[in-house]
Design a protein around this motif. Structure first.
Motif, PDB file in Angstrom:
ATOM      1  N   VAL A   1      16.952-117.471  91.397  1.00  0.00           N
ATOM      2  CA  VAL A   1      16.643-118.413  90.683  1.00  0.00           C
ATOM      3  C   VAL A   1      18.023-118.598  89.901  1.00  0.00           C
ATOM      4  CG1 VAL A   1      15.401-118.671  88.323  1.00  0.00           C
ATOM      5  CG2 VAL A   1      14.310-117.463  90.140  1.00  0.00           C
ATOM      6  N   LYS A   2      18.263-120.131  89.629  1.00  0.00           N
ATOM      7  CA  LYS A   2      19.400-120.350  89.184  1.00  0.00           C
ATOM      8  C   LYS A   2      19.448-120.094  87.445  1.00  0.00           C
ATOM      9  CE  LYS A   2      22.560-124.600  88.615  1.00  0.00           C
ATOM     10  NZ  LYS A   2      22.790-125.730  89.238  1.00  0.00           N
ATOM     11  N   VAL A   3      20.364-119.350  86.886  1.00  0.00           N
ATOM     12  CA  VAL A   3      20.337-118.860  85.629  1.00  0.00           C
ATOM     13  C   VAL A   3      21.485-119.687  84.693  1.00  0.00           C
ATOM     14  CG1 VAL A   3      19.064-116.895  85.945  1.00  0.00           C
ATOM     15  CG2 VAL A   3      21.718-116.954  86.050  1.00  0.00           C
ATOM     16  N   GLY A   4      22.297-120.170  85.462  1.00  0.00           N
ATOM     17  CA  GLY A   4      23.418-120.880  84.604  1.00  0.00           C
ATOM     18  C   GLY A   4      24.213-121.725  85.380  1.00  0.00           C
ATOM     19  N   SER A   5      25.208-122.609  84.969  1.00  0.00           N
ATOM     20  CA  SER A   5      26.064-123.547  85.516  1.00  0.00           C
ATOM     21  C   SER A   5      27.119-123.923  84.561  1.00  0.00           C
ATOM     22  CB  SER A   5      25.453-124.684  86.123  1.00  0.00           C
ATOM     23  OG  SER A   5      26.125-125.584  86.793  1.00  0.00           O
ATOM     24  N   GLN A   6      28.288-123.664  84.932  1.00  0.00           N
ATOM     25  CA  GLN A   6      29.240-123.694  83.744  1.00  0.00           C
ATOM     26  C   GLN A   6      30.762-124.175  84.873  1.00  0.00           C
ATOM     27  OE1 GLN A   6      29.974-120.182  81.430  1.00  0.00           O
ATOM     28  NE2 GLN A   6      30.622-118.991  83.444  1.00  0.00           N
ATOM     29  N   PRO A   7      31.457-125.230  83.945  1.00  0.00           N
ATOM     30  CA  PRO A   7      32.807-125.548  84.528  1.00  0.00           C
ATOM     31  C   PRO A   7      33.656-124.538  84.361  1.00  0.00           C
ATOM     32  CG  PRO A   7      32.232-126.985  82.529  1.00  0.00           C
ATOM     33  CD  PRO A   7      31.125-125.875  82.769  1.00  0.00           C
ATOM     34  N   ILE A   8      34.723-124.390  85.242  1.00  0.00           N
ATOM     35  CA  ILE A   8      35.687-123.384  85.012  1.00  0.00           C
ATOM     36  C   ILE A   8      36.807-124.127  84.255  1.00  0.00           C
ATOM     37  CG2 ILE A   8      37.379-121.997  86.353  1.00  0.00           C
ATOM     38  CD1 ILE A   8      34.545-121.272  87.019  1.00  0.00           C
ATOM     39  N   ALA A   9      37.315-123.094  83.340  1.00  0.00           N
ATOM     40  CA  ALA A   9      38.245-123.897  82.484  1.00  0.00           C
ATOM     41  C   ALA A   9      39.408-122.964  82.246  1.00  0.00           C
ATOM     42  CB  ALA A   9      37.655-123.583  81.015  1.00  0.00           C
ATOM     43  N   SER A  10      39.687-122.061  83.292  1.00  0.00           N
ATOM     44  CA  SER A  10      40.886-121.141  83.319  1.00  0.00           C
ATOM     45  C   SER A  10      42.164-121.986  83.851  1.00  0.00           C
ATOM     46  CB  SER A  10      40.676-120.098  84.326  1.00  0.00           C
ATOM     47  OG  SER A  10      42.024-119.318  84.757  1.00  0.00           O
ATOM     48  N   GLU A  11      43.211-122.141  83.059  1.00  0.00           N
ATOM     49  CA  GLU A  11      44.231-123.014  83.371  1.00  0.00           C
ATOM     50  C   GLU A  11      45.105-122.307  84.719  1.00  0.00           C
ATOM     51  OE1 GLU A  11      48.487-124.239  81.029  1.00  0.00           O
ATOM     52  OE2 GLU A  11      46.773-124.048  80.044  1.00  0.00           O
ATOM     53  N   LYS A  12      44.873-120.699  84.725  1.00  0.00           N
ATOM     54  CA  LYS A  12      45.539-120.038  85.768  1.00  0.00           C
ATOM     55  C   LYS A  12      45.012-120.281  87.046  1.00  0.00           C
ATOM     56  CE  LYS A  12      46.516-115.352  87.408  1.00  0.00           C
ATOM     57  NZ  LYS A  12      46.545-114.086  86.976  1.00  0.00           N
ATOM     58  N   PHE A  13      43.493-120.692  87.133  1.00  0.00           N
ATOM     59  CA  PHE A  13      42.721-120.911  88.131  1.00  0.00           C
ATOM     60  C   PHE A  13      43.436-122.468  89.014  1.00  0.00           C
ATOM     61  CE2 PHE A  13      39.162-123.250  89.918  1.00  0.00           C
ATOM     62  CZ  PHE A  13      38.785-122.606  90.951  1.00  0.00           C
ATOM     63  N   TYR A  14      43.452-123.241  87.993  1.00  0.00           N
ATOM     64  CA  TYR A  14      43.892-124.612  88.438  1.00  0.00           C
ATOM     65  C   TYR A  14      45.516-124.628  88.936  1.00  0.00           C
ATOM     66  CZ  TYR A  14      39.578-126.483  86.889  1.00  0.00           C
ATOM     67  OH  TYR A  14      38.162-126.783  86.677  1.00  0.00           O
ATOM     68  N   ASP A  15      46.034-123.978  88.145  1.00  0.00           N
ATOM     69  CA  ASP A  15      47.691-123.894  88.597  1.00  0.00           C
ATOM     70  C   ASP A  15      47.663-123.193  89.919  1.00  0.00           C
ATOM     71  OD1 ASP A  15      48.442-124.904  86.220  1.00  0.00           O
ATOM     72  OD2 ASP A  15      48.810-123.062  85.284  1.00  0.00           O
ATOM     73  N   SER A  16      46.828-122.152  90.350  1.00  0.00           N
ATOM     74  CA  SER A  16      46.825-121.494  91.504  1.00  0.00           C
ATOM     75  C   SER A  16      46.388-122.609  92.549  1.00  0.00           C
ATOM     76  CB  SER A  16      46.042-120.153  91.500  1.00  0.00           C
ATOM     77  OG  SER A  16      46.615-119.298  90.821  1.00  0.00           O
ATOM     78  N   PHE A  17      45.220-123.244  92.414  1.00  0.00           N
ATOM     79  CA  PHE A  17      44.908-124.155  93.251  1.00  0.00           C
ATOM     80  C   PHE A  17      45.877-125.294  93.522  1.00  0.00           C
ATOM     81  CE2 PHE A  17      42.559-128.119  94.414  1.00  0.00           C
ATOM     82  CZ  PHE A  17      42.092-127.695  95.678  1.00  0.00           C
ATOM     83  N   PHE A  18      46.408-125.866  92.486  1.00  0.00           N
ATOM     84  CA  PHE A  18      47.527-126.824  92.694  1.00  0.00           C
ATOM     85  C   PHE A  18      48.621-126.298  93.658  1.00  0.00           C
ATOM     86  CE2 PHE A  18      45.942-128.906  88.479  1.00  0.00           C
ATOM     87  CZ  PHE A  18      45.028-129.609  89.334  1.00  0.00           C
ATOM     88  N   ASP A  19      49.086-124.999  93.323  1.00  0.00           N
ATOM     89  CA  ASP A  19      50.093-124.231  93.939  1.00  0.00           C
ATOM     90  C   ASP A  19      49.892-124.386  95.707  1.00  0.00           C
ATOM     91  OD1 ASP A  19      51.897-123.972  91.903  1.00  0.00           O
ATOM     92  OD2 ASP A  19      51.212-121.768  91.778  1.00  0.00           O
ATOM     93  N   LEU A  20      48.500-123.940  95.902  1.00  0.00           N
ATOM     94  CA  LEU A  20      47.981-124.301  97.294  1.00  0.00           C
ATOM     95  C   LEU A  20      48.177-125.592  97.733  1.00  0.00           C
ATOM     96  CD1 LEU A  20      44.910-121.793  97.008  1.00  0.00           C
ATOM     97  CD2 LEU A  20      47.233-121.380  98.294  1.00  0.00           C
ATOM     98  N   VAL A  21      47.678-126.414  96.992  1.00  0.00           N
ATOM     99  CA  VAL A  21      47.833-128.005  97.392  1.00  0.00           C
ATOM    100  C   VAL A  21      49.024-128.253  97.852  1.00  0.00           C
ATOM    101  CG1 VAL A  21      47.217-130.205  96.824  1.00  0.00           C
ATOM    102  CG2 VAL A  21      45.443-128.432  96.051  1.00  0.00           C
ATOM    103  N   ARG A  22      49.875-127.952  96.900  1.00  0.00           N
ATOM    104  CA  ARG A  22      51.477-128.232  97.331  1.00  0.00           C
ATOM    105  C   ARG A  22      51.972-127.682  98.487  1.00  0.00           C
ATOM    106  NH1 ARG A  22      51.760-128.795  91.559  1.00  0.00           N
ATOM    107  NH2 ARG A  22      51.945-126.651  91.158  1.00  0.00           N
ATOM    108  N   ASP A  23      51.447-126.490  98.498  1.00  0.00           N
ATOM    109  CA  ASP A  23      51.951-125.657 100.003  1.00  0.00           C
ATOM    110  C   ASP A  23      51.277-126.229 101.017  1.00  0.00           C
ATOM    111  OD1 ASP A  23      53.298-123.782  98.392  1.00  0.00           O
ATOM    112  OD2 ASP A  23      51.949-122.298  98.627  1.00  0.00           O
ATOM    113  N   GLY A  24      50.165-127.065 101.047  1.00  0.00           N
ATOM    114  CA  GLY A  24      49.574-127.852 102.339  1.00  0.00           C
ATOM    115  C   GLY A  24      49.937-129.009 102.419  1.00  0.00           C
ATOM    116  N   ALA A  25      50.818-129.700 101.399  1.00  0.00           N
ATOM    117  CA  ALA A  25      50.922-130.858 101.584  1.00  0.00           C
ATOM    118  C   ALA A  25      52.018-131.138 102.644  1.00  0.00           C
ATOM    119  CB  ALA A  25      51.471-131.561 100.246  1.00  0.00           C
TER     120      ALA A  25
END
Length: 162
Positions: free
Chosen positions: A104-128
């Motif tokens: 049963v779905k009990v919640g949904s929330q956007p991720i707000a962690s700056e560290k999370f997005y910075d790490s994702f962008f680093d991975l994108v740059r590494d795969g560019a």
């Protein structure tokens, strides 16, 4: 600098490198999801979406807008029952012990962690797409993983120009 198709391909590779299932992959959009089970009674699903938008006249520069959403589920246990209706007697409801479990779905929330997005962008740059060595100022290679999020407030970020 890369056109949208190459930027979204780098996003797709970043998601795949972290074990995400790719739901959608187009020249202007990539979306992936991954499931986690932190304990026996709960389940989390992360969905990351990257929209690649040309920024500039020739379309050789791209802005990547990334949003991440975490859905939380819990196990709900319940007993089933059966009803029998007889016209002369009325209806009779009998419980039987075949229990069922469902998420049963009990919640949904956007991720707000700056560290999370910075790490994702680093991975994108590494795969560019790679620039030929003679055009690179320095060469470096690294492998990073996207940290597990701890969301508390809504936030959307965009990637630096790639």
């Amino acid at each position: 600098d890369a056109p949208p198709a190459q930027a979204c391909e780098a996003g797709r590779r970043a998601l795949l490198s972290q074990g995400y299932f790719i739901n959608t992959a187009r020249a202007d959009l990539v979306e992936g999801s991954k499931s986690f089970q932190p304990d026996l009674e709960s389940h989390l699903q992360m969905t990351i979406r990257m929209v690649c938008v040309p920024d500039g006249g020739a379309g050789s520069v791209t802005l990547g807008f990334v949003t991440a959403l975490q859905d939380a589920y819990t196990v709900k246990k319940g007993n089933n029952s059966a009803s029998l209706g007889v016209p002369t007697i009325g209806s009779l409801s009998l419980p039987f012990m075949a229990g069922g479990e469902s998420l049963v779905k009990v919640g949904s929330q956007p991720i707000a962690s700056e560290k999370f997005y910075d790490s994702f962008f680093d991975l994108v740059r590494d795969g560019a797409p790679r620039v030929p060595r003679r055009h690179r100022a320095a060469s470096h290679s690294r492998s990073r993983s996207i940290p597990r999020p701890r969301a508390s407030r809504s936030r959307s970020r965009h990637a630096p120009r790639t």
